[in-house]
Design an enzyme around this catalytic site. Structure first.
Site, PDB file in Angstrom:
ATOM      1  N   ASN A   1      -1.988   0.282   6.587  1.00 47.80           N
ATOM      2  CA  ASN A   1      -1.516  -0.986   7.173  1.00 47.80           C
ATOM      3  C   ASN A   1      -0.640  -1.811   6.222  1.00 47.80           C
ATOM      4  O   ASN A   1      -0.615  -3.037   6.294  1.00 47.80           O
ATOM      5  CB  ASN A   1      -2.687  -1.787   7.756  1.00 47.80           C
ATOM      6  CG  ASN A   1      -3.698  -2.222   6.717  1.00 47.80           C
ATOM      7  OD1 ASN A   1      -3.552  -1.900   5.545  1.00 47.80           O
ATOM      8  ND2 ASN A   1      -4.712  -2.953   7.142  1.00 47.80           N
TER       9      ASN A   1
ATOM     10  N   LYS B   1       0.819  -1.218   0.000  1.00 50.84           N
ATOM     11  CA  LYS B   1       0.000   0.000   0.000  1.00 50.84           C
ATOM     12  C   LYS B   1       0.858   1.276   0.000  1.00 50.84           C
ATOM     13  O   LYS B   1       2.066   1.222   0.254  1.00 50.84           O
ATOM     14  CB  LYS B   1      -0.941  -0.037   1.212  1.00 50.84           C
ATOM     15  CG  LYS B   1      -1.939  -1.208   1.173  1.00 50.84           C
ATOM     16  CD  LYS B   1      -2.963  -1.094   2.308  1.00 50.84           C
ATOM     17  CE  LYS B   1      -3.958  -2.231   2.270  1.00 50.84           C
ATOM     18  NZ  LYS B   1      -5.031  -2.075   3.294  1.00 50.84           N
TER      19      LYS B   1
ATOM     20  N   TYR C   1     -12.403  -1.652  -4.046  1.00 49.90           N
ATOM     21  CA  TYR C   1     -12.940  -1.826  -2.692  1.00 49.90           C
ATOM     22  C   TYR C   1     -14.465  -1.685  -2.646  1.00 49.90           C
ATOM     23  O   TYR C   1     -15.021  -1.447  -1.566  1.00 49.90           O
ATOM     24  CB  TYR C   1     -12.290  -0.826  -1.735  1.00 49.90           C
ATOM     25  CG  TYR C   1     -10.891  -1.233  -1.303  1.00 49.90           C
ATOM     26  CD1 TYR C   1     -10.695  -2.319  -0.441  1.00 49.90           C
ATOM     27  CD2 TYR C   1      -9.765  -0.550  -1.731  1.00 49.90           C
ATOM     28  CE1 TYR C   1      -9.425  -2.704  -0.036  1.00 49.90           C
ATOM     29  CE2 TYR C   1      -8.484  -0.933  -1.333  1.00 49.90           C
ATOM     30  CZ  TYR C   1      -8.333  -2.007  -0.476  1.00 49.90           C
ATOM     31  OH  TYR C   1      -7.077  -2.387  -0.073  1.00 49.90           O
TER      32      TYR C   1
ATOM     33  N   GLU D   1      -9.590 -10.319  -7.616  1.00 48.77           N
ATOM     34  CA  GLU D   1      -8.655  -9.202  -7.420  1.00 48.77           C
ATOM     35  C   GLU D   1      -7.455  -9.315  -8.365  1.00 48.77           C
ATOM     36  O   GLU D   1      -6.985  -8.313  -8.906  1.00 48.77           O
ATOM     37  CB  GLU D   1      -8.206  -9.166  -5.956  1.00 48.77           C
ATOM     38  CG  GLU D   1      -9.353  -8.783  -5.028  1.00 48.77           C
ATOM     39  CD  GLU D   1      -9.052  -8.991  -3.552  1.00 48.77           C
ATOM     40  OE1 GLU D   1      -9.951  -8.715  -2.734  1.00 48.77           O
ATOM     41  OE2 GLU D   1      -7.934  -9.424  -3.208  1.00 48.77           O
TER      42      GLU D   1
ATOM     43  N   HIS E   1      -2.174  -5.418   1.495  1.00 58.20           N
ATOM     44  CA  HIS E   1      -3.481  -6.056   1.328  1.00 58.20           C
ATOM     45  C   HIS E   1      -3.240  -7.540   1.100  1.00 58.20           C
ATOM     46  O   HIS E   1      -2.264  -7.916   0.457  1.00 58.20           O
ATOM     47  CB  HIS E   1      -4.197  -5.471   0.103  1.00 58.20           C
ATOM     48  CG  HIS E   1      -5.388  -6.271  -0.331  1.00 58.20           C
ATOM     49  ND1 HIS E   1      -6.622  -6.138   0.264  1.00 58.20           N
ATOM     50  CD2 HIS E   1      -5.524  -7.246  -1.280  1.00 58.20           C
ATOM     51  CE1 HIS E   1      -7.468  -6.991  -0.315  1.00 58.20           C
ATOM     52  NE2 HIS E   1      -6.828  -7.671  -1.250  1.00 58.20           N
TER      53      HIS E   1
END
Ligand code: GDP
Length: 150
Positions: free
Chosen positions: A125, A22, A62, A139, A128
Site C-alpha cells: 500500500n 514501501k 512491526y 518510529e 506507511h
C-alpha cells in the site's frame, strides 16, 4: 519547566510524523511523485534515508503487529526491496499525513490520496504513516539518530 521550553516540547509532540515509502512504490518508480505529493501537502522533510530492511529489522519495526494474521506477510513484503524512511514536520502532522495517504486498503482510499494513486493492495500500500505522536517518535528514532534530523 519554563513556559517556552514547555511550548517547545508540546510542539515536538504534535508536529512530526514518520513515513516509509514501501518496496512496491520504490520498485515502481513512484518515489519522486510521492515525495512531491508530501511536500505539496505542506510537510517539511526533517530526515530521510534510502535503505533496505532485513526480515529481522522489519520484524522489529512491526513488532506491535506480531499477533496479527498478516504479520509474516507484512515482514516479508517490507524486506522485499528498498524503502525510503523519513521524518516529516507540519502542524497536526500525524492526522494530516494519514489524511494525505488515505485508508490502509487502497480500494477504500479517498480519491487523490497517495494510496489511491500509487498503491495496489492492502499489503503493498505504497506508504506507511505513524498512527500517534508517541509512535511517530518511536518510529523516527528507530531509523534516525539526533544527528540525522535537521
Ligand atoms: P496503517 O496504519 O494504515 O499502515 O495500517 P495498520 O497499522 O492496520 O497495518 C500496518 C500495515 O500492515 C498496513 O499498512 C498494511 O501494509 C499491512 N496490513 C494491514 N492489514 C493487512 C491485511 O489484512 N493483510 C495484509 N497482507 N497486510 C495488511
Amino acid at each position: 519547566m519554563h513556559p517556552i521550553l514547555s511550548k517547545a516540547k508540546e510542539n515536538m509532540a504534535t508536529n512530526r510524523t514518520f513515513t516509509m515509502i514501501k518496496p512496491d512504490a520504490t520498485g515502481n518508480g513512484h518515489i519522486g511523485s510521492i515525495l512531491a505529493d508530501i511536500i505539496a501537502g505542506g510537510f517539511t522533510i526533517k530526515a530521510m534515508k534510502y535503505t533496505h530492511l532485513t526480515a529481522e529489522t522489519a520484524g522489529a519495526f512491526y513488532a506491535v503487529h506480531k499477533e496479527r494474521p498478516f504479520y509474516n506477510d507484512l515482514v516479508s513484503f517490507m524486506s522485499s526491496g528498498p524503502i525510503v524512511a523519513a521524518i516529516l514536520e507540519k502542524d497536526n502532522a500525524v492526522a494530516d499525513f494519514r489524511t494525505l495517504i488515505g485508508a490502509t486498503n487502497p480500494a477504500e482510499a479517498a480519491e487523490g490520496t497517495i494510496r489511491a494513486k500509487y498503491a495496489k493492495s492492502i499489503d503493498a500500500n505504497a506508504v506507511h504513516g505513524s498512527d500517534s505522536d508517541d509512535n511517530a517518535a518511536i518510529e523516527g528514532s528507530f531509523f534516525f539518530s539526533a544527528l540525522e534530523v535537521h
